[in-house]
Design a protein around this motif. Sequence first.
Motif, PDB file in Angstrom:
ATOM      1  N   ARG A 173      40.200  33.044  50.303  1.00  0.00           N
ATOM      2  CA  ARG A 173      40.583  32.471  49.011  1.00  0.00           C
ATOM      3  C   ARG A 173      39.768  33.096  47.875  1.00  0.00           C
ATOM      4  NH1 ARG A 173      40.863  27.643  50.507  1.00  0.00           N
ATOM      5  NH2 ARG A 173      38.761  26.958  50.028  1.00  0.00           N
ATOM      6  N   ILE A 174      38.478  33.279  48.097  1.00  0.00           N
ATOM      7  CA  ILE A 174      37.624  33.914  47.081  1.00  0.00           C
ATOM      8  C   ILE A 174      38.100  35.341  46.808  1.00  0.00           C
ATOM      9  CG2 ILE A 174      35.302  34.832  46.662  1.00  0.00           C
ATOM     10  CD1 ILE A 174      34.262  32.308  48.189  1.00  0.00           C
ATOM     11  N   LEU A 175      38.383  36.086  47.866  1.00  0.00           N
ATOM     12  CA  LEU A 175      38.857  37.467  47.699  1.00  0.00           C
ATOM     13  C   LEU A 175      40.215  37.511  47.018  1.00  0.00           C
ATOM     14  CD1 LEU A 175      37.707  38.981  51.112  1.00  0.00           C
ATOM     15  CD2 LEU A 175      36.711  39.411  48.849  1.00  0.00           C
ATOM     16  N   GLN A 176      41.102  36.572  47.333  1.00  0.00           N
ATOM     17  CA  GLN A 176      42.405  36.524  46.669  1.00  0.00           C
ATOM     18  C   GLN A 176      42.229  36.271  45.172  1.00  0.00           C
ATOM     19  OE1 GLN A 176      44.180  33.469  49.124  1.00  0.00           O
ATOM     20  NE2 GLN A 176      45.535  34.967  50.118  1.00  0.00           N
ATOM     21  N   HIS A 177      41.303  35.373  44.828  1.00  0.00           N
ATOM     22  CA  HIS A 177      41.043  35.094  43.415  1.00  0.00           C
ATOM     23  C   HIS A 177      40.509  36.343  42.717  1.00  0.00           C
ATOM     24  CE1 HIS A 177      40.726  30.421  43.824  1.00  0.00           C
ATOM     25  NE2 HIS A 177      41.813  30.913  44.362  1.00  0.00           N
ATOM     26  N   ALA A 178      39.569  37.016  43.369  1.00  0.00           N
ATOM     27  CA  ALA A 178      39.007  38.241  42.787  1.00  0.00           C
ATOM     28  C   ALA A 178      40.080  39.310  42.632  1.00  0.00           C
ATOM     29  CB  ALA A 178      37.861  38.753  43.659  1.00  0.00           C
ATOM     30  N   TYR A 179      40.916  39.471  43.646  1.00  0.00           N
ATOM     31  CA  TYR A 179      41.970  40.482  43.638  1.00  0.00           C
ATOM     32  C   TYR A 179      42.901  40.266  42.447  1.00  0.00           C
ATOM     33  CZ  TYR A 179      45.534  43.611  45.576  1.00  0.00           C
ATOM     34  OH  TYR A 179      46.426  44.637  45.782  1.00  0.00           O
ATOM     35  N   SER A 180      43.327  39.040  42.251  1.00  0.00           N
ATOM     36  CA  SER A 180      44.237  38.748  41.145  1.00  0.00           C
ATOM     37  C   SER A 180      43.530  38.833  39.803  1.00  0.00           C
ATOM     38  CB  SER A 180      44.857  37.360  41.330  1.00  0.00           C
ATOM     39  OG  SER A 180      45.630  37.323  42.502  1.00  0.00           O
ATOM     40  N   GLY A 181      42.277  38.430  39.765  1.00  0.00           N
ATOM     41  CA  GLY A 181      41.522  38.532  38.525  1.00  0.00           C
ATOM     42  C   GLY A 181      41.381  39.967  38.065  1.00  0.00           C
ATOM     43  N   GLU A 182      41.250  40.870  39.016  1.00  0.00           N
ATOM     44  CA  GLU A 182      41.127  42.293  38.678  1.00  0.00           C
ATOM     45  C   GLU A 182      42.381  42.820  37.988  1.00  0.00           C
ATOM     46  OE1 GLU A 182      38.427  43.984  38.789  1.00  0.00           O
ATOM     47  OE2 GLU A 182      37.174  42.982  40.260  1.00  0.00           O
ATOM     48  N   VAL A 183      43.552  42.364  38.407  1.00  0.00           N
ATOM     49  CA  VAL A 183      44.778  42.860  37.765  1.00  0.00           C
ATOM     50  C   VAL A 183      44.847  42.379  36.320  1.00  0.00           C
ATOM     51  CG1 VAL A 183      46.511  41.075  38.378  1.00  0.00           C
ATOM     52  CG2 VAL A 183      47.189  43.449  38.223  1.00  0.00           C
ATOM     53  N   ALA A 184      44.438  41.128  36.081  1.00  0.00           N
ATOM     54  CA  ALA A 184      44.426  40.620  34.710  1.00  0.00           C
ATOM     55  C   ALA A 184      43.458  41.422  33.854  1.00  0.00           C
ATOM     56  CB  ALA A 184      44.048  39.138  34.705  1.00  0.00           C
ATOM     57  N   ALA A 185      42.269  41.660  34.384  1.00  0.00           N
ATOM     58  CA  ALA A 185      41.266  42.404  33.630  1.00  0.00           C
ATOM     59  C   ALA A 185      41.735  43.835  33.344  1.00  0.00           C
ATOM     60  CB  ALA A 185      39.944  42.417  34.391  1.00  0.00           C
ATOM     61  N   ALA A 186      42.294  44.489  34.351  1.00  0.00           N
ATOM     62  CA  ALA A 186      42.735  45.880  34.177  1.00  0.00           C
ATOM     63  C   ALA A 186      43.795  45.993  33.089  1.00  0.00           C
ATOM     64  CB  ALA A 186      43.256  46.437  35.500  1.00  0.00           C
TER      65      ALA A 186
END
Length: 91
Positions: free
Chosen positions: A9-22
């Motif tokens: 769950r933590i990795l999924q949150h990070a993964y999706s957060g990266e797309v928003a940031a990019a």
Amino acid sequence: STHREQLIRILQHAYSGEVAAAYAYRGHWKSLKDSAEKTRIKQIEAEEWDHRRRVGEWLAKLDAGPNPRREKVFWTIGKVLGHTCFISGWF
């Protein structure tokens, strides 16, 4: 839930957060004139995509993948923030 599920769950949150940031960084640098700042922000965007790739590799090692719903939400957030850079620059 198990520690494995919590990590996923933590990795999924990070993964999706990266797309928003990019996408937000992309919109930001595209709204700027050529400068050292623009070059650095482009580099930051590239770093975000690299982080996302690495987090994706961890998810794959755990036989997991992104959370599709979270992906849609954060893709939208990133795109909206990126597009507002053109508007907010006028203010």
